[in-house]
Design an enzyme around this catalytic site. Structure first.
Site, PDB file in Angstrom:
ATOM      1  CB  ALA A  70      42.186  23.729  42.108  1.00  0.00           C
TER       2      ALA A  70
ATOM      3  CG  ASP B 177      47.055  29.012  39.744  1.00  0.00           C
ATOM      4  OD1 ASP B 177      46.332  30.005  39.546  1.00  0.00           O
ATOM      5  OD2 ASP B 177      47.754  28.876  40.769  1.00  0.00           O
TER       6      ASP B 177
END
Length: 320
Positions: free
Chosen positions: A260, A262
């Site tokens: 998440a 990233d």
């Protein structure tokens, strides 16, 4: 070699996970995939429409083949990847813990990626990219990777590209005593910095976003993710008063949190490169993160180029 909008640098590993949501010790069948912070960002940006590349080292083994081929299939330029004939591709396992997400087991010691060094960057034609994205994970892999990360950050002004840096503290890779000062040093060199408030508290004792801002006055864009609450961006322009923008997080059902952060970075960068206003790029980052929280995969395709609408009835998303 193809000119790029963004080049992402860091380790990507093969990932093995049970085919069903069950602990590894009980699994009869497993799935083989791959994942890495920087390559996740590259894949999202490529799907968004940017010319995105990923640079690293992979072993000359089937895991390396799987990663290179899989990223290329997602539209990521992998022409700068070095295939290491003597060191293997790293591997990690996801051990589902029902009700708690998943435990991650890493087998990366001595990996090909840990052998990255400043010398590798000479083959990456950095002058042919407008932006470089990397993270604190890369800096933690080895002393030569730490040197490479610093070179990418310090070389930006002379070479002409800009750099974003995701702090991405991983306690399994290094202790707070070592990571804290080094990550602060590296973050101070970037044009854009992403850091979770929980990370900043662990590493530097910061209790609020304002505390982080006071500690990191150098980056032009400082983005602080306060987990389920909000994301805050501090913008510093020469000769102007600092600007602060806040956008609340979405409420979504969290299937698994891995990837998440990233996705948030990719959504934000996509908006920044497109010229979106601060609140719009923060909203796009939240939307990408919420989208990824809805799957067990590190990368979830199909988000699109605009923020999505998420229902208000669910629990808060955590984009850290």
């Amino acid at each position: 070699m193809t000119a790029l909008d963004v080049l992402c640098v860091g380790e990507t590993m093969a990932v093995i996970t049970p085919a069903k949501a069950e602990p590894l010790r009980e699994a009869q069948r497993c799935l083989l995939g791959f994942g890495g912070a920087e390559s996740n960002v590259a894949a999202h940006l490529a799907e968004f429409g940017y010319r995105a590349g990923w640079a690293s080292r992979l072993g000359a083994d089937p895991f390396g083949d799987r990663i290179a081929g899989g990223l290329a299939a997602r539209g990521v330029d992998v022409s700068r990847v070095i295939r290491d004939q003597t060191s293997p591709t790293g591997v990690y396992f996801k051990d589902p813990d029902l009700g708690r997400g998943a435990r991650t087991l890493y087998y990366r010691a001595g990996s090909a990626a840990s052998r990255m060094s400043p010398e590798d960057a000479r083959a990456w034609f950095l002058e042919q990219t407008g932006w470089i994205h990397t993270s604190g994970i890369n800096a933690a892999l080895s002393s030569s990777c730490s040197e490479l990360t610093e070179q990418l950050l310090t070389g930006a002004r002379a070479t002409g590209y800009k750099v974003s840096f995701d702090v991405n503290y991983r306690p399994a890779l290094w202790s707070v005593d070592v990571a804290g000062p080094r990550l602060l040093e590296l973050a101070s060199l970037a044009a854009v910095v992403f850091v979770g408030l929980d990370e900043a508290e662990t590493l530097w004792g910061c209790a609020t976003a304002d505390d982080v801002s006071a500690l990191l006055p150098g980056p032009r864009h400082l983005v602080i993710k306060d987990s389920a609450t909000e994301a805050v961006e501090f913008i510093r322009e020469a000769g102007q008063e600092e600007q602060v923008f806040r956008v609340p997080a979405h409420r979504v059902d969290v299937v698994e949190p891995v990837g998440a952060g990233d996705s948030f970075a990719a959504g934000y960068l996509a908006g920044l490169l497109r010229g979106d206003a601060p609140v719009d790029r923060l909203a796009l980052g939240h939307s990408f993160a919420a989208w990824t929280l809805g799957t067990r995969a590190d990368f979830r395709p199909g988000h699109g180029t605009k923020p999505r609408t998420y229902g208000p009835k669910h629990i808060h998303a955590a984009a850290t």
